[in-house]
Design a protein around this motif. Structure first.
Motif, PDB file in Angstrom:
ATOM      1  N   LEU A  28       0.834  -1.204   0.000  1.00  0.00           N
ATOM      2  CA  LEU A  28       0.000   0.000   0.000  1.00  0.00           C
ATOM      3  C   LEU A  28       0.872   1.258   0.000  1.00  0.00           C
ATOM      4  O   LEU A  28       0.580   2.230  -0.707  1.00  0.00           O
ATOM      5  N   ARG A  29       1.956   1.242   0.776  1.00  0.00           N
ATOM      6  CA  ARG A  29       2.877   2.390   0.793  1.00  0.00           C
ATOM      7  C   ARG A  29       3.481   2.621  -0.599  1.00  0.00           C
ATOM      8  O   ARG A  29       3.699   3.746  -1.017  1.00  0.00           O
ATOM      9  N   GLU A  30       3.802   1.518  -1.292  1.00  0.00           N
ATOM     10  CA  GLU A  30       4.371   1.657  -2.634  1.00  0.00           C
ATOM     11  C   GLU A  30       3.324   2.198  -3.609  1.00  0.00           C
ATOM     12  O   GLU A  30       3.618   3.085  -4.411  1.00  0.00           O
ATOM     13  N   HIS A  31       2.097   1.654  -3.520  1.00  0.00           N
ATOM     14  CA  HIS A  31       1.059   2.101  -4.458  1.00  0.00           C
ATOM     15  C   HIS A  31       0.781   3.597  -4.315  1.00  0.00           C
ATOM     16  O   HIS A  31       0.499   4.267  -5.302  1.00  0.00           O
ATOM     17  N   ARG A  32       0.816   4.112  -3.097  1.00  0.00           N
ATOM     18  CA  ARG A  32       0.514   5.543  -2.951  1.00  0.00           C
ATOM     19  C   ARG A  32       1.553   6.375  -3.701  1.00  0.00           C
ATOM     20  O   ARG A  32       1.247   7.472  -4.154  1.00  0.00           O
ATOM     21  N   ARG A  33       2.767   5.839  -3.804  1.00  0.00           N
ATOM     22  CA  ARG A  33       3.815   6.548  -4.535  1.00  0.00           C
ATOM     23  C   ARG A  33       3.757   6.259  -6.038  1.00  0.00           C
ATOM     24  O   ARG A  33       3.927   7.152  -6.855  1.00  0.00           O
ATOM     25  N   SER A  34       3.557   4.994  -6.389  1.00  0.00           N
ATOM     26  CA  SER A  34       3.634   4.607  -7.804  1.00  0.00           C
ATOM     27  C   SER A  34       2.344   4.868  -8.555  1.00  0.00           C
ATOM     28  O   SER A  34       2.353   4.988  -9.777  1.00  0.00           O
ATOM     29  N   ARG A  35       1.225   4.894  -7.835  1.00  0.00           N
ATOM     30  CA  ARG A  35      -0.080   5.026  -8.483  1.00  0.00           C
ATOM     31  C   ARG A  35      -0.913   6.079  -7.749  1.00  0.00           C
ATOM     32  O   ARG A  35      -2.007   5.795  -7.248  1.00  0.00           O
ATOM     33  N   PRO A  36      -0.394   7.320  -7.686  1.00  0.00           N
ATOM     34  CA  PRO A  36      -1.070   8.333  -6.863  1.00  0.00           C
ATOM     35  C   PRO A  36      -2.451   8.706  -7.375  1.00  0.00           C
ATOM     36  O   PRO A  36      -3.261   9.220  -6.612  1.00  0.00           O
ATOM     37  N   ARG A  37      -2.745   8.444  -8.649  1.00  0.00           N
ATOM     38  CA  ARG A  37      -4.025   8.869  -9.221  1.00  0.00           C
ATOM     39  C   ARG A  37      -4.963   7.692  -9.475  1.00  0.00           C
ATOM     40  O   ARG A  37      -6.058   7.878  -9.996  1.00  0.00           O
ATOM     41  N   THR A  38      -4.531   6.483  -9.131  1.00  0.00           N
ATOM     42  CA  THR A  38      -5.354   5.312  -9.414  1.00  0.00           C
ATOM     43  C   THR A  38      -6.424   5.134  -8.347  1.00  0.00           C
ATOM     44  O   THR A  38      -6.159   5.296  -7.153  1.00  0.00           O
ATOM     45  N   THR A  39      -7.631   4.787  -8.786  1.00  0.00           N
ATOM     46  CA  THR A  39      -8.721   4.478  -7.854  1.00  0.00           C
ATOM     47  C   THR A  39      -8.472   3.093  -7.276  1.00  0.00           C
ATOM     48  O   THR A  39      -8.414   2.111  -8.014  1.00  0.00           O
ATOM     49  N   ALA A  40      -8.324   3.027  -5.968  1.00  0.00           N
ATOM     50  CA  ALA A  40      -8.094   1.750  -5.297  1.00  0.00           C
ATOM     51  C   ALA A  40      -9.402   1.023  -5.029  1.00  0.00           C
ATOM     52  O   ALA A  40      -9.455  -0.198  -5.095  1.00  0.00           O
ATOM     53  N   ALA A  41     -10.454   1.794  -4.704  1.00  0.00           N
ATOM     54  CA  ALA A  41     -11.698   1.172  -4.236  1.00  0.00           C
ATOM     55  C   ALA A  41     -12.901   2.012  -4.630  1.00  0.00           C
ATOM     56  O   ALA A  41     -12.857   3.240  -4.581  1.00  0.00           O
ATOM     57  N   ASP A  43     -17.023   1.822  -3.645  1.00  0.00           N
ATOM     58  CA  ASP A  43     -18.006   1.135  -2.804  1.00  0.00           C
ATOM     59  C   ASP A  43     -19.175   2.096  -2.617  1.00  0.00           C
ATOM     60  O   ASP A  43     -19.128   3.007  -1.780  1.00  0.00           O
ATOM     61  N   GLY A  44     -20.226   1.891  -3.395  1.00  0.00           N
ATOM     62  CA  GLY A  44     -21.345   2.842  -3.346  1.00  0.00           C
ATOM     63  C   GLY A  44     -20.846   4.212  -3.775  1.00  0.00           C
ATOM     64  O   GLY A  44     -20.202   4.351  -4.809  1.00  0.00           O
ATOM     65  N   ARG A  45     -21.106   5.212  -2.937  1.00  0.00           N
ATOM     66  CA  ARG A  45     -20.677   6.567  -3.306  1.00  0.00           C
ATOM     67  C   ARG A  45     -19.215   6.820  -2.969  1.00  0.00           C
ATOM     68  O   ARG A  45     -18.682   7.872  -3.271  1.00  0.00           O
ATOM     69  N   VAL A  46     -18.597   5.894  -2.281  1.00  0.00           N
ATOM     70  CA  VAL A  46     -17.215   6.099  -1.847  1.00  0.00           C
ATOM     71  C   VAL A  46     -16.244   5.710  -2.962  1.00  0.00           C
ATOM     72  O   VAL A  46     -16.341   4.620  -3.520  1.00  0.00           O
ATOM     73  N   ARG A  47     -15.331   6.598  -3.284  1.00  0.00           N
ATOM     74  CA  ARG A  47     -14.236   6.317  -4.215  1.00  0.00           C
ATOM     75  C   ARG A  47     -12.947   6.749  -3.528  1.00  0.00           C
ATOM     76  O   ARG A  47     -12.834   7.886  -3.070  1.00  0.00           O
ATOM     77  N   LEU A  48     -11.990   5.847  -3.454  1.00  0.00           N
ATOM     78  CA  LEU A  48     -10.721   6.161  -2.780  1.00  0.00           C
ATOM     79  C   LEU A  48      -9.563   5.927  -3.739  1.00  0.00           C
ATOM     80  O   LEU A  48      -9.465   4.856  -4.341  1.00  0.00           O
ATOM     81  N   THR A  49      -8.692   6.922  -3.864  1.00  0.00           N
ATOM     82  CA  THR A  49      -7.426   6.696  -4.564  1.00  0.00           C
ATOM     83  C   THR A  49      -6.484   5.947  -3.617  1.00  0.00           C
ATOM     84  O   THR A  49      -6.747   5.829  -2.406  1.00  0.00           O
ATOM     85  N   TYR A  50      -5.359   5.462  -4.155  1.00  0.00           N
ATOM     86  CA  TYR A  50      -4.414   4.784  -3.266  1.00  0.00           C
ATOM     87  C   TYR A  50      -3.886   5.689  -2.157  1.00  0.00           C
ATOM     88  O   TYR A  50      -3.811   5.252  -0.996  1.00  0.00           O
ATOM     89  N   PRO A  51      -3.543   6.951  -2.424  1.00  0.00           N
ATOM     90  CA  PRO A  51      -3.131   7.800  -1.288  1.00  0.00           C
ATOM     91  C   PRO A  51      -4.253   7.984  -0.256  1.00  0.00           C
ATOM     92  O   PRO A  51      -3.995   7.978   0.954  1.00  0.00           O
ATOM     93  N   GLN A  52      -5.497   8.116  -0.729  1.00  0.00           N
ATOM     94  CA  GLN A  52      -6.603   8.258   0.232  1.00  0.00           C
ATOM     95  C   GLN A  52      -6.797   6.978   1.045  1.00  0.00           C
ATOM     96  O   GLN A  52      -7.010   7.028   2.259  1.00  0.00           O
ATOM     97  N   LEU A  53      -6.701   5.846   0.391  1.00  0.00           N
ATOM     98  CA  LEU A  53      -6.823   4.575   1.121  1.00  0.00           C
ATOM     99  C   LEU A  53      -5.692   4.443   2.144  1.00  0.00           C
ATOM    100  O   LEU A  53      -5.923   4.037   3.296  1.00  0.00           O
ATOM    101  N   ASP A  54      -4.475   4.807   1.741  1.00  0.00           N
ATOM    102  CA  ASP A  54      -3.333   4.719   2.661  1.00  0.00           C
ATOM    103  C   ASP A  54      -3.547   5.632   3.868  1.00  0.00           C
ATOM    104  O   ASP A  54      -3.254   5.241   5.007  1.00  0.00           O
ATOM    105  N   ASP A  55      -4.078   6.835   3.631  1.00  0.00           N
ATOM    106  CA  ASP A  55      -4.344   7.749   4.751  1.00  0.00           C
ATOM    107  C   ASP A  55      -5.382   7.153   5.705  1.00  0.00           C
ATOM    108  O   ASP A  55      -5.220   7.217   6.931  1.00  0.00           O
ATOM    109  N   ARG A  56      -6.442   6.591   5.152  1.00  0.00           N
ATOM    110  CA  ARG A  56      -7.477   6.007   6.014  1.00  0.00           C
ATOM    111  C   ARG A  56      -6.939   4.793   6.777  1.00  0.00           C
ATOM    112  O   ARG A  56      -7.260   4.601   7.965  1.00  0.00           O
TER     113      ARG A  56
END
Lengths: 538, 538
Positions: A28-41, A43-56
């Protein structure tokens, strides 16, 4: 053995294991760096990029210790398919805890058993649909764990529910104990040996090994989007969930399977793959076909296995090895998903293909000796994808891991081209005239006759042979099959000593227990007994 | 955790890690079962199936201890590309030894250094073409190791040569010490730090992690055939050799690269992939085109990267990520091959793509702090594919593995889309006005000007700033580029403090050392000096 890199006069090199570490938390730490703009998840109205997922995940990892979770703790999730489980898993990974997604469809007694068995530090639960069962189980367990409620669909707002408030209570960096790849990070309850379910523990290393194999077999790559359309407490959905995360792709969640919603999500998120089998696929086609016979949503992003003309016409039939092979193979929770892939043995003699690149497989006889090609015995396995044992089951673990091989409890056969055929569960072995006879193998031979609708095999005490084989057979409608014909058919298919001595024809469906025959009921009805395990000689 | 196998006089108990083991030796054991009819190796007239290869490896593993090799021993191979090295590697794997393929093109002094540095138990050597150098090196080293001569092409007959006789002297089962995946199994000599080459040790785990990544990136699958057309002492050929073995494919060997023979082998063995770059590919096309412009051999089985119209017309241009991306990325021997793949960042800002699924990457400043996006610093890495350190270099290992990250010694930059750009070797850092300036970064900016044919950057002592930047530039023929234009170009490309204060134009080619500039000669010629390392402040 001596390590020449740190040779006789040398001080040990700086943390030789750390430089090789790759945990779920690291990824997850690597993805936030390598894929900062990619949607990780999604779920309904929730959309999280990898940096947002890492923060949560950072917040949740910082909050968990305040609820009593530490390295080695179990964190239990009882809820629907949701990004919340992904957050819980990754936060547990970061602090060295073990995330366990439980089947919320269980009865009060079953849930109470899990609570008692697992003694979790924290329970994250959804009130629907099992609120009453959970409340009763909680009261019955009377345990000191912290319960945190997750309401409705996921919601990113801090005041949405107790879960979200708890996540946002995490402040600063979570304590990061020296987690290693060998530490267990997921627990999955699996089949009941000894009459109770057991929690199979899978390490970071095992999850990544199996994910790496799936990356190859399903061509999981950049931009891969997976629809989590099955429960995350089953390895079938979970293994693709993890492979998608590993590859830096997008996980889309449905709380429950709904065919119309699945079709909508496939189009909206350009889904590449999903969890699904026959009836699910038929339901999607039905829900997605309008009154004029046209698809409501464009499902062409989905590259899936061939199924029916209507399905094949709406999706893109996958040419990757996994889809092209009809997703065939042999697997188990304890091997982290697939142990063999049909894709590695397409056109071969064996129905289950060849072992995953991450596994070694042997076929063993009852004495632990390796059997020759063509002989049926227990499938055992070794490799980085194998689980770490069951939680709190030392005796069972010693038995299942005997001689450094994981004993699957399933029967298989190595064919002469090296491919593997899966026969069925070992279940109870019959001993007749000093020969070992596995009911599943005889049943397979029986049901290969077109006039046999269903068949089960039991061992009946026999003064001369120890036991003899009885087949309980339900004929196909209108069939006049005789016992002699049944016996001759089995004799032509497998070794003669395995053929039934007696055939009992029945008209009703055979009694079932779970996914298999209810052998206890069959023994009681047709005189079974004298099994070697019972006699203490197995 | 305590290791019961090390208890005094205790029989080696089944270890808890064993169930997760997957060594090179294990993979060969599995292939003999899963792929009994697959050709493992083709080397001249020699063709070996996996069971035949396993039998030969068993013999060699049984013979090696008689020559003094044991767990941890180095087994040195000085010879051409051949299945013999595969046999030696796998036999070493089985007894816990380390196989080292040495560059036979080295001078007597260099070979003598390797012998002395490595103190191998066994040397397996070919008399051609370096017989004189080897004899001299052997005399100079005066070491007690056992030398075993391998003549000509491989030959399976027991009386063919000393190597084959030695292999056939192996009887019975080799002693199998408790080899683990973390044990080093290959050593590769690599770039000279501190003025001498170092032997990078790679473990079973590291080789398999990198092979698993290649399986995905190059779609290596059932039936994959690789032409070993480069030297096995370089990771470029070796990494595909290993991935092919790992997938149960076929390795085809050429002792030396010969374009006509390569074309013949590609057709005869239906080769899928080979080691090759520009001039090799051009030579194959030239050798394979007859006087009428038609191909002599059918090269269409080869799925390779696009290169030239003539090449593209004879082969099949690969659509897998590795070939489609032009085999781009960043790698090193010490990371076991590729650390980043362009295929994971095609169309992105960074020239080297994104990290392998087996790696984490950070960009660090001189103080070890992680640098922000867009800043140039040292590339460091962590993950299961990283090497285990250099043989017998404890101080260097401590430096290269500081803080649990492997320090590549190369400069890179993380772009804002998460991709990575490789800049060049760190070489010597220049310190000017308390700022760190890496020559490679400034040189990259200089050579991006179309009128600059070649450029090198040195630091010149400066009373006010510590050092100042001098650029030594060779202009393109006919160019009238001025110093001011050069400085303005660099200033527009990178941070202003990195621009040269002085530009020296030269007419001759810049002096070279190995693959890079000869900075010592440049310093001597143009007044360089005062580097932070020299002043003890780096």
């Amino acid at each position: 053995m001596p390590d020449p890199a740190t040779a006789p006069d040398a001080p040990p090199a700086a943390q030789p294991t750390t430089v090789h570490r790759l945990t779920l938390g690291d990824i997850l730490r690597e993805h936030r760096r390598s894929r900062p703009r990619t949607t990780a998840a999604v779920d309904g109205r929730v959309r999280l990029t990898y940096p947002q997922l890492d923060d949560r995940v950072d917040r949740l990892a910082a909050a968990l210790p305040s609820a009593g979770a530490a390295a080695g703790s179990r964190v239990l999730y009882i809820g629907r398919t949701s990004v919340r489980f992904q957050e819980i898993l990754l936060a547990a990974a970061r602090i060295g805890a073990i995330a366990v997604p439980a089947n919320w469809r269980q009865s009060t007694d079953e849930l109470a058993f899990v609570l008692h068995d697992l003694s979790p530090a924290v329970v994250l639960w959804q009130p629907e649909p099992a609120a009453d069962e959970l409340a009763s189980a909680r009261a019955a367990a009377n345990a000191p764990e912290r319960w945190i409620r997750c309401d409705g669909a996921s919601n990113a707002h801090p005041d949405a529910d107790a879960y979200t408030a708890f996540l946002h209570s995490g402040r600063g960096a979570a304590p990061e104990p020296p987690v290693t790849g060998a530490d267990p990070v997921i627990g999955l309850y699996t089949a009941a040996f000894d009459g109770r379910p057991n929690c199979a523990l899978l390490s970071h290393d095992a999850l990544l090994a199996n994910s790496a194999a799936l990356l190859r077999m399903r061509a999981v790559g950049t931009g891969f989007t997976f629809l989590n359309s099955g429960p995350l407490f089953h390895v079938g959905t979970l293994m693709f969930h993890l492979a998608t995360f590993y590859a830096g792709g997008t996980n889309v969640y449905m709380p429950d399977f709904d065919p119309a919603e699945a079709a909508r999500l496939i189009e909206a998120e350009r889904v590449d793959h999903m969890f699904g089998f026959g009836p699910m696929l038929d339901a999607i086609v039905a829900a997605n076909t309008d009154e004029n016979g046209h698809p409501r949503h464009d499902l062409s992003s989905l590259r899936f296995t061939r199924h029916s003309p209507a399905w094949d016409a709406q999706i893109t039939v996958g040419t990757d090895p996994w889809n092209a092979s009809g997703m065939g193979g042999y697997g188990q929770t304890e091997v982290g998903g697939m142990l063999t892939y049909l894709a590695l043995g397409m056109g071969g003699a064996g129905s289950a293909g060849r072992p995953s690149p991450m596994a070694q497989v042997r076929i063993l006889g009852p004495g632990g000796e390796e059997l020759p090609v063509g002989a049926t015995g227990e499938i055992v396995a070794r490799g980085p994808g194998i689980f770490s044992g069951y939680f709190n089951r030392p005796a069972l673990n010693a038995r299942k891991m005997a001689d450094g091989w994981y004993h699957t409890g399933d029967l298989g056969r190595r064919e002469d081209d090296g491919t593997i055929t899966f026969i069925g569960p070992c279940a109870r072995m019959i001993k007749s005239g000093n020969e070992n006879i596995y009911p599943a193998e005889v049943e397979r031979a029986l049901t290969s006759h077109p006039d046999v609708a269903e068949a089960a095999v039991i061992g009946v005490p026999d003064p001369a042979w120890g036991q003899s084989v009885t087949a309980v057979v339900r004929r196909a409608p209108g069939s006049a099959l005789t016992a002699d014909q049944v016996i001759a058919h089995v004799r032509a298919a497998i070794a003669s000593y395995k053929k039934p001595r007696r055939v009992v024809f029945v008209d009703e469906e055979l009694p079932r227990a779970g996914h298999g025959h209810d052998y206890a009921a069959l023994d009681a009805a047709y005189g079974g007994g004298g099994y070697p395990g019972e006699a203490g000689t197995g």
